[in-house]
Design an enzyme around this catalytic site. Structure first.
Site, PDB file in Angstrom:
ATOM      1  N   GLY A  54       0.810  -1.209   0.000  1.00  0.00           N
ATOM      2  CA  GLY A  54       0.000   0.000   0.000  1.00  0.00           C
ATOM      3  C   GLY A  54       0.843   1.258   0.000  1.00  0.00           C
ATOM      4  O   GLY A  54       2.003   1.261   0.429  1.00  0.00           O
ATOM      5  N   HIS A  57       3.978   4.628   2.738  1.00  0.00           N
ATOM      6  CA  HIS A  57       5.246   4.257   3.355  1.00  0.00           C
ATOM      7  C   HIS A  57       6.448   4.913   2.663  1.00  0.00           C
ATOM      8  O   HIS A  57       7.568   4.443   2.827  1.00  0.00           O
ATOM      9  CB  HIS A  57       5.417   2.741   3.319  1.00  0.00           C
ATOM     10  N   ASP A 110      -1.923  -8.909   1.708  1.00  0.00           N
ATOM     11  CA  ASP A 110      -0.702  -9.028   0.910  1.00  0.00           C
ATOM     12  C   ASP A 110      -0.411 -10.499   0.615  1.00  0.00           C
ATOM     13  O   ASP A 110      -0.097 -10.873  -0.521  1.00  0.00           O
ATOM     14  CB  ASP A 110       0.489  -8.408   1.645  1.00  0.00           C
ATOM     15  N   HIS A 219       0.910   0.416   9.416  1.00  0.00           N
ATOM     16  CA  HIS A 219      -0.355   0.761   8.770  1.00  0.00           C
ATOM     17  C   HIS A 219      -1.181   1.704   9.632  1.00  0.00           C
ATOM     18  O   HIS A 219      -2.408   1.636   9.648  1.00  0.00           O
ATOM     19  CB  HIS A 219      -1.151  -0.508   8.445  1.00  0.00           C
TER      20      HIS A 219
END
Length: 332
Positions: A54, A57, A110, A219
């Site tokens: 995602g 990051h 994932d 996250h």
């Protein structure tokens, strides 16, 4: 929420567009708008190295599209894994005839999407092997790392795989080396403020003034324990205690340190924290062979840091210490 942006709904797309325009000499978008590759692809046959996850990051994942690190990346929405088709297209782009290694964090979606993409790639004759980053000691249960999340240790796996691929390692040998590196890698994170997802507009959780979250995830997750905010020296002690109780760090052990900010932490704070981490390890007669300090794997604008220790063996030292490209991670 005070952010420099246009429509928060388009934040991911505009980030990606801006990065590609800025880095047009070395990174390019593919036909799949969520798959990116090195612009100058390696001409020789070698194992392709892929990662993805995602957005949120940065500089992971797109920032590591560089020789000796990643060949292709799959990009999802904020804190959301890319779909299997996106990973599959990344595998196609990275395949140079010697197979592909995909390095990913240990998260439910994932794992599912990458595994689905691996099965689809197999039908096309593309051999893909997975390596799962699970370096977070805070989420480890009874020494079982199958439940541990991935933290910034994943960055080091990208470098290991990329360097080994350039050195001509086979797919099986790269997977074996990466798994050894991950077995030797432990991380822990501390948060002092929460992050804000642009589309939501409010912090993910509350961090009470004067407290800190110990064992945060990448996250936007709160910590597993809330402590009174400590000094940098005390934070360093807590982080290293948690790491070292989960591994063998005998006198003379050689390590690499990766200290990553989580998004809003200043360089001043990071180097103060590193100063204490360094001194504690030296007092324990742990040999520090290489250190990296900066924003390597963030969580949007979260305040805090993660520290990663990688125990080095001779093969890993060749990659991080002896290689002419050993300082590739220093740009961050």
């Amino acid at each position: 929420m005070q952010k420099i942006m246009n429509n928060p709904q388009n934040a991911v797309e505009e980030l990606l567009e801006g990065y590609v325009k800025c880095s047009s000499s070395c990174v390019e978008r593919t036909k799949n708008p969520r798959v990116f590759v090195q612009k100058e692809k390696n001409k020789k046959r070698k194992v392709g190295v892929v990662s993805g996850g995602g957005t949120g990051h940065f500089p992971a994942f797109i920032g590591y599209l560089r020789p000796g690190i990643l060949d292709a990346v799959a990009v999802g929405e904020i804190f959301k894994a890319p779909d299997a088709e996106i990973f599959l297209d990344a595998f196609r782009e990275a395949d140079m005839g010697e197979g592909v290694v995909c390095i990913q964090g240990n998260y439910k979606l994932d794992n599912k999407n990458v595994q689905d993409a691996v099965e689809l790639a197999k039908k096309e004759g593309i051999h893909v092997e997975r390596v799962v980053a699970n370096d977070d000691v805070a989420s480890m249960k009874d020494e079982d790392r199958s439940s541990s999340r991935g933290l910034a240790g994943e960055v080091l796996l990208w470098r290991v795989a990329g360097a080994a691929a350039d050195m001509g390692y086979s797919l099986d040998d790269i997977v074996s080396l990466c798994k050894t590196a991950m077995d030797n890698t432990k991380s822990i994170g501390v948060g002092i403020s929460a992050c804000t997802i642009p589309e939501v507009g409010v912090p993910n959780f509350d961090v009470v003034e004067g407290t800190m979250e110990f064992g945060i995830g990448h996250h936007g997750d709160p910590g597993l324990v809330t402590y009174k905010l400590r000094t940098a020296e005390e934070i360093a002690e807590l982080m290293l205690q948690e790491i070292m109780k989960n591994g063998d760090y005998a006198v003379g052990t050689e390590v690499l340190i990766l200290l990553s900010g989580l998004g809003s932490t200043t360089q001043m704070e990071l180097y103060i924290l590193f100063n204490n981490i360094h001194d504690i390890l030296i007092k324990k007669n742990i040999k520090i062979c290489r250190s990296y300090v900066g924003n390597y794997f963030t969580s949007l604008d979260m305040g805090g840091a993660s520290v990663t220790l990688l125990k080095l063996n001779e093969e890993l030292k060749k990659i991080f210490i002896c290689s002419e490209k050993s300082d590739l991670l220093c740009r961050f």
